[in-house]
Design a protein around this motif. Structure first.
Motif, PDB file in Angstrom:
ATOM      1  N   VAL A 144      84.983  91.444  17.352  1.00  0.00           N
ATOM      2  CA  VAL A 144      85.931  90.338  17.231  1.00  0.00           C
ATOM      3  C   VAL A 144      87.135  90.643  18.115  1.00  0.00           C
ATOM      4  N   THR A 145      87.425  89.754  19.052  1.00  0.00           N
ATOM      5  CA  THR A 145      88.559  89.934  19.960  1.00  0.00           C
ATOM      6  C   THR A 145      89.521  88.758  19.813  1.00  0.00           C
ATOM      7  N   ARG A 146      90.574  88.756  20.603  1.00  0.00           N
ATOM      8  CA  ARG A 146      91.561  87.679  20.540  1.00  0.00           C
ATOM      9  C   ARG A 146      91.030  86.378  21.120  1.00  0.00           C
ATOM     10  N   THR A 147      89.910  86.436  21.833  1.00  0.00           N
ATOM     11  CA  THR A 147      89.355  85.223  22.428  1.00  0.00           C
ATOM     12  C   THR A 147      88.010  84.847  21.819  1.00  0.00           C
ATOM     13  N   ILE A 148      87.069  85.778  21.766  1.00  0.00           N
ATOM     14  CA  ILE A 148      85.717  85.463  21.318  1.00  0.00           C
ATOM     15  C   ILE A 148      85.230  86.491  20.314  1.00  0.00           C
ATOM     16  N   SER A 149      84.142  86.126  19.614  1.00  0.00           N
ATOM     17  CA  SER A 149      83.420  87.060  18.743  1.00  0.00           C
ATOM     18  C   SER A 149      82.004  87.161  19.279  1.00  0.00           C
ATOM     19  N   ILE A 150      81.525  88.382  19.488  1.00  0.00           N
ATOM     20  CA  ILE A 150      80.257  88.582  20.178  1.00  0.00           C
ATOM     21  C   ILE A 150      79.441  89.666  19.478  1.00  0.00           C
ATOM     22  N   PRO A 151      78.141  89.417  19.222  1.00  0.00           N
ATOM     23  CA  PRO A 151      77.279  90.471  18.655  1.00  0.00           C
ATOM     24  C   PRO A 151      77.010  91.553  19.695  1.00  0.00           C
ATOM     25  N   VAL A 152      77.178  92.807  19.318  1.00  0.00           N
ATOM     26  CA  VAL A 152      77.043  93.905  20.282  1.00  0.00           C
ATOM     27  C   VAL A 152      75.995  94.929  19.877  1.00  0.00           C
ATOM     28  N   GLY A 153      75.393  94.779  18.709  1.00  0.00           N
ATOM     29  CA  GLY A 153      74.371  95.740  18.296  1.00  0.00           C
ATOM     30  C   GLY A 153      73.631  95.260  17.067  1.00  0.00           C
ATOM     31  N   ILE A 154      72.354  95.594  16.981  1.00  0.00           N
ATOM     32  CA  ILE A 154      71.547  95.197  15.815  1.00  0.00           C
ATOM     33  C   ILE A 154      70.414  96.196  15.644  1.00  0.00           C
ATOM     34  N   GLU A 155      70.036  96.431  14.389  1.00  0.00           N
ATOM     35  CA  GLU A 155      68.909  97.322  14.097  1.00  0.00           C
ATOM     36  C   GLU A 155      68.280  96.901  12.769  1.00  0.00           C
ATOM     37  N   PHE A 156      66.946  96.948  12.701  1.00  0.00           N
ATOM     38  CA  PHE A 156      66.236  96.585  11.484  1.00  0.00           C
ATOM     39  C   PHE A 156      66.316  97.726  10.459  1.00  0.00           C
ATOM     40  N   TYR A 157      66.277  97.332   9.193  1.00  0.00           N
ATOM     41  CA  TYR A 157      66.358  98.298   8.089  1.00  0.00           C
ATOM     42  C   TYR A 157      65.168  98.111   7.155  1.00  0.00           C
ATOM     43  N   MET A 158      64.666  99.242   6.660  1.00  0.00           N
ATOM     44  CA  MET A 158      63.629  99.214   5.629  1.00  0.00           C
ATOM     45  C   MET A 158      63.820 100.413   4.712  1.00  0.00           C
TER      46      MET A 158
END
Length: 472
Positions: A144-158
């Motif tokens: 989350v920044t002052r201009t945009i919100s951007i996904p930067v990482g993801i990983e599956f969980y089990m």
């Protein structure tokens, strides 16, 4: 809606991603065919709101076959490990982002009851009903920044299947009153099944390694991550940065030699009415109380804040690792955590991950989710979105941008027909392809052409029926 040639802003985005890939690894760059395929997939997801090759084929009116698109998806391997990070670097460079707040959270995707080849599908508790469903879980990292919100990482969980089975058996044995010494021993932790907190730490480390130039101001998470281990590791990754989580109400505090529950402690110190600005927007009224107090589960003193907004009955409790912040700054920073819930809603509703993501095995799930996240990045580089953000006007919603892309894609196909040397013949060719992609199927609702049998009475049986009635 239809897919013609790749839209100009999507082609520009793919070209930038290609340059970023070559910066990560000179051998991981995209070929001309791969760039065309990637651009087609991004537009296909936005137009069809799915990751479904058959839908892509129909939307393109047969210009791209489902088989060829699927083959590229399954057989290209080199660039996938760098693709998401390359896309993130493109967006960060475009907006000149040098600082921000990282938000960690987890979510689920419902799957069918039988999923033999869906990666890490397991029994998941459904929040709406309180029951259990078969689904996939993942941990996501949002910047989350002052201009945009951007996904930067993801990983599956089990969860560890052995540990899950042991928990079920242990509860049953415990109900029968069997002492702990006679119950089955808890299995050792399997490193192949990390917890959500461990996955979150891995995502934070990966972001810091790949983007050391981005200054992280604080890390936000909910009560699942409100443990001493997670807070200490997350803070250490970024050189002692502030980490703010929520605490569960059953946590114990120790104050002046006495141990008490969180609600009991703050009952002695009622909240003070404060005015808070949520996410830099409207001001709201809240009751706030804070204390630097020893949290027993953490084994150390933490900054604990009790917070209740106007209209709410119960307090929620925040815990911060850095005790040099003001309590109002902690509260206002924590309001940014809600933005990841907005992202989940937009991502599942408009960017393809909500339906028809049926690609099997680990590569299928990982690559389809990367393609879906690339759509979110690409929309941030849409000319209308760029212009509004650069002019410091409110950004467009994901839903409205997707509708605009669908319109632009269809208009471009019509423009290609009009600009051809023989538009009439080109239109007839497109019409033939469209009819081939949308064949008419036979309906079983209508009974035309079927033999229904004899649907009338038999005279001899009528006489017998009347005789039976008289006898009765």
């Amino acid at each position: 809606m239809f897919i013609g040639k790749t839209l100009p802003f999507v082609r520009a985005f793919v070209d930038e991603v290609d340059r970023a890939l070559k910066h990560h690894d000179p051998d991981a760059g995209l070929t001309r065919i791969q760039k065309e395929w990637l651009g087609f997939c991004v537009v296909g997801i936005l137009v069809t709101n799915s990751v479904c090759w058959k839908r892509f084929e129909r939307a393109s009116l047969g210009a791209k076959s489902a088989r060829s698109v699927s083959w590229m998806f399954r057989h290209t391997t080199r660039f996938w490990q760098f693709l998401l990070h390359a896309s993130v670097s493109v967006v960060l460079a475009k907006y000149g982002i040098t600082e921000g707040v990282l938000v960690v959270d987890d979510s689920e995707k419902k799957r069918a009851k039988q999923t033999s080849r869906i990666y890490k599908a397991h029994k998941v508790k459904e929040k709406k009903t309180g029951g259990f469903i078969n689904g996939q879980s993942f941990v996501l990292l949002l910047l989350v920044t002052r201009t945009i919100s951007i996904p930067v990482g993801i990983e599956f969980y089990m969860p560890d299947p052995a540990l899950t089975a042991w928990n079920v058996e242990d509860k049953q044995v415990k109900k029968r009153g069997i002492p702990k010494q006679q119950r089955p021993a808890k299995p050792k932790k399997n490193p192949h099944y990390p917890t959500m907190s461990e996955i979150a730490v891995q995502l934070l480390e990966a972001f810091h390694t790949r983007f050391p130039e981005v200054t992280i101001q604080c890390v936000l998470a909910d009560n699942l991550y409100g443990t001493d281990t997670f807070m200490e590791k997350a803070s250490a990754i970024f050189g002692g940065v502030q980490v703010i989580c929520t605490l569960k109400k059953h946590q114990n505090l120790r104050f002046q030699g006495k141990t008490m529950k969180l609600p009991d402690f703050f009952t002695q110190y009622p909240g003070v009415k404060q005015t808070i600005r949520r996410r830099g927007g409207d001001e709201v009224t809240a009751w706030v109380r804070s204390a630097r107090v020893h949290v027993c589960a953490h084994g150390k003193k933490r900054f604990v804040v009790a917070l209740k907004y106007e209209g709410e009955d119960d307090y929620r409790y925040l815990v911060a690792s850095d005790m040099s912040w003001r309590h109002l700054d902690i509260v206002q920073a924590h309001t940014l955590r809600w933005l990841i819930e907005v992202f989940f809603q937009d991502w599942k509703a408009y960017e393809g991950w909500g339906q028809l993501t049926k690609q099997p095995d680990a590569d299928g799930s990982r690559r389809s989710v990367i393609l879906s996240l690339l759509c979110d990045h690409c929309l941030l580089l849409h000319p209308d979105q760029l212009a509004r953000i650069q002019d410091k006007r409110p950004a467009c919603t994901v839903g409205s941008l997707r509708d605009r892309v669908r319109l632009e894609s269809s208009l471009q196909m019509f423009q290609e027909i009009l600009e051809s040397d023989q538009p009439q013949q080109q239109l007839e060719l497109v019409a033939q392809r469209a009819k081939a992609c949308f064949p008419l199927n036979e309906s079983k609702k209508h009974l035309v052409g079927r033999e229904l049998g004899r649907l009338e009475s038999t005279p001899s049986l009528e006489y017998r029926a009347k005789s039976v009635q008289k006898t009765a």
